[in-house]
Scaffold this motif. Sequence first.
Motif, short mmCIF file in Angstrom:
data_model
loop_
_atom_site.label_atom_id
_atom_site.label_comp_id
_atom_site.label_asym_id
_atom_site.label_seq_id
_atom_site.Cartn_x
_atom_site.Cartn_y
_atom_site.Cartn_z
N UNK B 65 0.87 -1.17 0.00
CA UNK B 65 0.00 0.00 0.00
C UNK B 65 0.90 1.22 0.00
N UNK B 66 0.58 2.16 -0.89
CA UNK B 66 1.45 3.32 -1.08
C UNK B 66 0.57 4.56 -1.19
N UNK B 67 0.78 5.50 -0.28
CA UNK B 67 0.01 6.75 -0.31
C UNK B 67 0.64 7.70 -1.31
N UNK B 68 -0.16 8.22 -2.22
CA UNK B 68 0.32 9.09 -3.28
C UNK B 68 -0.27 10.48 -3.12
N UNK B 69 0.36 11.45 -3.73
CA UNK B 69 -0.20 12.81 -3.68
C UNK B 69 -1.60 12.84 -4.31
N UNK B 70 -2.35 13.82 -3.89
CA UNK B 70 -3.68 13.96 -4.45
C UNK B 70 -4.72 13.04 -3.84
N UNK B 71 -4.43 12.54 -2.66
CA UNK B 71 -5.39 11.67 -1.99
C UNK B 71 -5.55 10.32 -2.64
N UNK B 72 -4.52 9.88 -3.34
CA UNK B 72 -4.61 8.59 -4.02
C UNK B 72 -3.87 7.51 -3.25
N UNK B 85 -8.95 6.76 -4.97
CA UNK B 85 -8.84 8.18 -4.68
C UNK B 85 -9.85 8.55 -3.61
N UNK B 86 -9.41 9.39 -2.73
CA UNK B 86 -10.29 9.84 -1.65
C UNK B 86 -11.09 11.04 -2.12
N UNK B 87 -12.36 10.79 -2.39
CA UNK B 87 -13.24 11.87 -2.83
C UNK B 87 -13.79 12.57 -1.61
N UNK B 88 -13.12 13.65 -1.25
CA UNK B 88 -13.51 14.32 -0.01
C UNK B 88 -14.95 14.83 -0.05
#
Lengths: 125, 301
Positions: B65-72, B85-88
């Motif tokens: 698991x890898x956290x990426x910029x942009x809430x991905x 993607x985290x749809x806030x």
Amino acid sequence: MTSCLTLTATAEQLFPGGKADTDDPVVAASVSEPAIGSGEILVSLARSSMLQCVSIVPGVKSELKCSFKPTPRGGSYVTAPGMCAWSETTRGIVYYASRATGGRVVQFDALKSEVVCIVDVGTGR
Amino acid sequence: MCTSLCVGSDGSVYVGDSRGSVWRSSLQTGVNNANDVINAKSNSTPPSLVKCADALPDNEAVTIVNALPGGRLFVGGARRARVWINELAAGGWEEVGELELDGAVVAANFDASTRANLRAKHTSPDTEPWGVVTTSAGSAWLVEIATGTARALAQAHPLDVANSSVKSLGSRVALATCSVDGTARVWDCDSGAKVLEVHADASTRTRATRAVIAPDGTKVCIGCGDGGVGVVGVGGGVGGAAPGVQGPVRHAKAHPSGAAVVHAVFLNHGPLLTVAADGSVAVTNVASGAFLFIFFNGQLV
């Protein structure tokens, strides 16, 4: 282009020797960002049975800062024998999971040498 | 059970489990000073993890698991990987795309500098970053995060890729891979060509266990099973020339105990820090091959 390490190796023995801990080797490590000012680097060493944190100021000093050895707990094992990662927002906070934690994630404060919390993934608590 | 772990740039911890789920905890958010730590300790209710998503199907264990910029989130499993993607606005997570791979994801690299480089080369300006994913089948894939598409880069090794590293190398992007058979290779991501190969030698334990590329892209450092570090210069293909090896492989005995190198990372564009299985930590000046110091079991030696 092909190279072979054994043909070019020029080993220099700077350390007189030490018995490697083959029973419980380090399986994962993580390196923190240098501290502002002191340049101190924290290195976490994840073993199956314990977590160790080393403080290093390159060229100046190094010391074993703290260790955390959880009481072996039941439950599921992690796939990897151990894993660790430093927080990117709070200095000194490291996350550790291993067989000894039963797959639970331990949030450990290396600066205070104390556990902040333990989280069970399976239950979400 | 926890099978993978990463910490995002916002301090959140992401945990992948054996049933394909990814959990997120913002444990760090409220622990920014001593008082907060005390408050956290005095709180009898343990912090909880919140499930982001059942990221992989069929209870497939999360291997990366890898956290990426942009809430991905990049989530790798036994034969596939998915990007979420985290749809806030919606308060939840949505799947962006799925990659069908030929084996389990063992490493995923999304280096910032590499992202910029690869984005410029392979994607339109408005698309999102690329990464390089390696699998247990020994293959390497260039992955476009935004669309969830992948392009086979190379059959990097006949056996599992144990770990990999990606860095810009002059005008190109280089991928260093290390197989479980102890072989390290460096690839030119643009052409898919092999730049460097270091053979394993099982009889002498000089197997490669880690391969990392220097931040300036001029060297490849290889951690070995005998506690040594190999350093080789690599040309960046300046002027259109193909990247290639420059000079011999220099081998330094970073860990005299002979314990295998299990971790290697460059410190602020400077020396190489390596950790061996016995817990010794060495810092090596890769420019000269000289050691700054060695730490072993709490003693400076």
